[in-house]
Enzyme design. Sequence first.
Site, mmCIF file in Angstrom:
data_model
loop_
_atom_site.group_PDB
_atom_site.id
_atom_site.type_symbol
_atom_site.label_atom_id
_atom_site.label_comp_id
_atom_site.label_asym_id
_atom_site.label_seq_id
_atom_site.Cartn_x
_atom_site.Cartn_y
_atom_site.Cartn_z
ATOM 1 N N PRO A 211 66.113 36.121 3.291
ATOM 2 C CA PRO A 211 66.109 37.553 3.578
ATOM 3 C C PRO A 211 67.512 38.120 3.805
ATOM 4 O O PRO A 211 68.253 37.640 4.659
ATOM 5 C CB PRO A 211 65.270 37.646 4.847
ATOM 6 C CG PRO A 211 65.403 36.316 5.495
ATOM 7 C CD PRO A 211 65.581 35.327 4.395
ATOM 8 N N GLU A 212 67.862 39.089 3.018
ATOM 9 C CA GLU A 212 69.078 39.862 3.262
ATOM 10 C C GLU A 212 68.636 41.244 3.749
ATOM 11 O O GLU A 212 67.461 41.447 4.033
ATOM 12 C CB GLU A 212 69.931 39.944 1.989
ATOM 13 C CG GLU A 212 70.347 38.557 1.509
ATOM 14 C CD GLU A 212 71.319 38.575 0.324
ATOM 15 O OE1 GLU A 212 72.024 39.572 0.145
ATOM 16 O OE2 GLU A 212 71.347 37.579 -0.416
#
Length: 276
Positions: A2-3
């Site tokens: 996850p960014e």
Amino acid sequence: MPELPEVEVIRRGLLPHVIGRQVHTVACSGKNLRLPLPEAALQQWVKGSAISDIRRRGKFLLFLLANQEAAMIIHLGMSGKLGIFPAAAPPGLHDHLVLTFTDGSQLRYNDPRRFGCIRVLPPGHLAAADPFAKLGREPFADDFSGPYLQEKARGRLQPVKNFLLDGQMVAGIGNIYANEILFVCGIHPTTPAGSLSGRQWERVAAATQSVLSRAIAAGGSSISDFVNSSGQKGYFQLELAVYGRAGEPCPCCHTAIAKQVIGGRSTFFCPCCQKG
DNA sequence: CTAACTCCCTGATAGC
DNA sequence: TGCTATCAGGGAGTTA
């Protein structure tokens, strides 16, 4: 992994299911994440409190607790997932934190690789000091701009790719989107950050916002997956132009995409389009 | 001050 | 088929 866009989608997906819910019990796996799970503080400040809001800063989620001005910070690391489950749903193998609300629903944090971290801010801490003070600006903040980036990069010799990955420069950009942003800008990832022109920084700022906002939009369709998601899907992904595509033709000029390790991270770029 | 390292961890995949 | 080696990565901390 996850960014910023994935974390934002998670935030939006969770919001309607946790706002106003009161935490009835807190259960911890006992295993350490990147930092030890603050079990005592969770029991003291999170248990019994209602969640009043979820905010995001970079890749961090900030859960505000209603009564006592305490807060909980969650970073998902590489493999962290948050989901809403009925209490009867079978527990996950790597559930490290389970908050059971008074209505019986649960917020579960699951993280096989335990690269995430969870912190509790006792009452008053949030008001006294910004826990994210050292983070760089938010890509969607009003004051995020080409000149801001140029000022931060002034005199720096490090590759622009590493600069974009540094959370103290810009919050929320990870390896995947750093690659994609530089491709959109036509800038070679090893270019020293301090040597980019004002014009190029304008392009980087604009590309950062466009790439990230397209990724958030791509994830919008998966927001409903956060509910009862015993089979929560992996993180959505924007159609990527270069990341993970070594040897494949550049979508623009059909030159083979190159792969090179820069700053210890796999870096993908088009040797023809990214000469700047 | 900057920049380049180290460490944390397990699942997916490649190679034999 | 079953083993082992490699890689993936963010952020905090340390070192030069």
